[in-house]
Write a protein that holds these residues in place. Structure first.
Motif, PDB file in Angstrom:
ATOM      1  N   LEU A  33     -32.338  72.521  16.757  1.00  0.00           N
ATOM      2  CA  LEU A  33     -31.272  71.555  16.551  1.00  0.00           C
ATOM      3  C   LEU A  33     -30.213  71.712  17.625  1.00  0.00           C
ATOM      4  O   LEU A  33     -29.098  72.150  17.371  1.00  0.00           O
ATOM      5  CB  LEU A  33     -30.671  71.741  15.142  1.00  0.00           C
ATOM      6  CG  LEU A  33     -31.672  71.611  13.999  1.00  0.00           C
ATOM      7  CD1 LEU A  33     -30.979  71.853  12.667  1.00  0.00           C
ATOM      8  CD2 LEU A  33     -32.313  70.238  14.006  1.00  0.00           C
ATOM      9  N   ARG A  54     -39.941  64.417  15.047  1.00  0.00           N
ATOM     10  CA  ARG A  54     -38.929  65.004  15.916  1.00  0.00           C
ATOM     11  C   ARG A  54     -39.208  66.486  16.162  1.00  0.00           C
ATOM     12  O   ARG A  54     -39.137  66.966  17.296  1.00  0.00           O
ATOM     13  CB  ARG A  54     -37.548  64.834  15.290  1.00  0.00           C
ATOM     14  CG  ARG A  54     -36.401  65.351  16.146  1.00  0.00           C
ATOM     15  CD  ARG A  54     -35.087  65.237  15.399  1.00  0.00           C
ATOM     16  NE  ARG A  54     -35.078  66.130  14.254  1.00  0.00           N
ATOM     17  CZ  ARG A  54     -34.768  67.425  14.324  1.00  0.00           C
ATOM     18  NH1 ARG A  54     -34.461  67.969  15.488  1.00  0.00           N
ATOM     19  NH2 ARG A  54     -34.793  68.188  13.256  1.00  0.00           N
ATOM     20  N   GLN A  55     -39.581  67.205  15.124  1.00  0.00           N
ATOM     21  CA  GLN A  55     -39.861  68.634  15.272  1.00  0.00           C
ATOM     22  C   GLN A  55     -41.099  68.863  16.141  1.00  0.00           C
ATOM     23  O   GLN A  55     -41.141  69.813  16.935  1.00  0.00           O
ATOM     24  CB  GLN A  55     -40.048  69.273  13.892  1.00  0.00           C
ATOM     25  CG  GLN A  55     -38.780  69.286  13.045  1.00  0.00           C
ATOM     26  CD  GLN A  55     -38.995  70.025  11.735  1.00  0.00           C
ATOM     27  OE1 GLN A  55     -39.433  71.172  11.722  1.00  0.00           O
ATOM     28  NE2 GLN A  55     -38.689  69.358  10.618  1.00  0.00           N
ATOM     29  N   ASP A  68     -38.618  62.929  10.707  1.00  0.00           N
ATOM     30  CA  ASP A  68     -38.117  64.266  11.034  1.00  0.00           C
ATOM     31  C   ASP A  68     -39.268  65.178  11.467  1.00  0.00           C
ATOM     32  O   ASP A  68     -39.099  66.021  12.357  1.00  0.00           O
ATOM     33  CB  ASP A  68     -37.404  64.878   9.830  1.00  0.00           C
ATOM     34  CG  ASP A  68     -36.778  66.227  10.164  1.00  0.00           C
ATOM     35  OD1 ASP A  68     -35.865  66.257  11.008  1.00  0.00           O
ATOM     36  OD2 ASP A  68     -37.241  67.240   9.609  1.00  0.00           O
ATOM     37  N   ASP A 116     -43.081  60.579   8.119  1.00  0.00           N
ATOM     38  CA  ASP A 116     -41.874  61.396   8.167  1.00  0.00           C
ATOM     39  C   ASP A 116     -41.360  61.477   9.613  1.00  0.00           C
ATOM     40  O   ASP A 116     -41.968  62.120  10.473  1.00  0.00           O
ATOM     41  CB  ASP A 116     -42.175  62.798   7.642  1.00  0.00           C
ATOM     42  CG  ASP A 116     -40.918  63.614   7.426  1.00  0.00           C
ATOM     43  OD1 ASP A 116     -39.915  63.352   8.114  1.00  0.00           O
ATOM     44  OD2 ASP A 116     -40.939  64.513   6.560  1.00  0.00           O
TER      45      ASP A 116
END
Length: 286
Positions: free
Chosen positions: A5, A52-53, A49, A47
């Motif tokens: 992050l 993104r990961q 997220d 998903d």
């Protein structure tokens, strides 16, 4: 995953490339189990997220791939950016049921985007358009054993290894050895001697200029209009005789026209001559 992050601006390759590389290298590498869980969340649940990961965890691999294209004189940050686009496309299309790691699938998408970027920006003139030319472009440099021109044996060996015609190998070697040249020469050059070697000097057509072309086209249009006007003033038979004798692809003979109109061939010749006189007079007077 807390290190993933990072501030968004640190995850864009720009002027501070070292900071970007430090940031992406600090992102933890996913285990096979973690990667599978994320890819399944993305593939079956959409998903974002998870996507993104997955992208963040593989940015370091894009940097690694982009390094191998540093010999083309393009900014590494641009190469990485294009590779990141390929990575995102791969993540979007990856099917976890195929049973391979994401990196094995993504490498093809990453290289494809970088290849397109290199081909678009390496030269002003597009250097490789066909599949064989693209293969040669990205392999010929690494296959050459020395800096000079290749001999016949080396060319034949490369053509056989890559499965391309020998003539394509010779042509690509010539393209890679060539350099782009400005049409008008250097902008800051004041020397006349250097100017005569630019394409603008020796490709100039001094016999044709816009004014001459316009005048020529205007004259042709004027003559064409005069001819059509003069033809329209003739009677139908005289106009047809001239058309058949002078304008038709397969020109008619005097005897053919004589049979058509039921007169002698001499009469057809007289009508043709009279019609030509009227045409010349009409064009001269106009």
């Amino acid at each position: 995953m807390s290190k993933a992050l990072q501030p968004a601006m640190m995850l864009v390759p720009g002027q501070n490339l070292e900071a970007y590389m430090h940031t992406v290298n600090s992102v933890a590498v996913l285990t096979a189990e973690e990667e599978r869980a994320l890819t399944e969340r993305l593939f079956y649940e959409g998903d974002v997220d998870a996507a993104r990961q997955l992208v963040l965890a593989h940015l370091r691999f894009v940097v690694h791939v982009a390094k191998s294209y540093s010999g083309y004189g393009l900014a590494r940050a641009d190469l990485i950016q294009e590779g990141n686009v390929g990575l995102m496309k791969a993540v979007k299309r990856f099917d976890p049921s195929v049973g391979v790691r994401l990196v094995s699938f993504a490498v093809h998408w990453i290289k494809a985007e970088i290849h397109e970027f290199v081909l678009r920006n390496w030269r002003v003139v597009k250097i490789a358009t066909t599949k064989a030319q693209r293969k040669l472009f990205f392999n010929l440099r690494s296959r050459k054993k020395r800096l000079g021109w290749m001999n016949t044996e080396e060319i034949n060996a490369i053509a056989k290894d890559l499965g391309v015609p020998v003539k394509d190998v010779r042509e690509m070697e010539g393209r890679l050895a060539a350099h782009d040249a400005a049409f008008d020469g250097p902008m800051d050059s004041d020397e006349e001697s250097s100017a005569i070697h630019t394409p603008a000097y020796y490709l100039e057509d001094k016999d044709v200029n816009p004014a001459t072309l316009y005048e020529s086209n205007n004259t042709q249009e004027s003559h064409s209009a005069q001819l059509h006007g003069a033809l329209s003033d003739l009677d139908h038979r005289s106009r047809d005789i001239l058309s058949q004798r002078w304008l038709a692809d397969k020109k008619a003979t005097l005897h053919e026209l004589a049979d058509k109109y039921g007169v002698s061939a001499e009469r057809i010749r007289q009508l043709e001559q009279n019609a030509m006189k009227k045409i010349r007079l009409a064009i001269t007077e106009s």
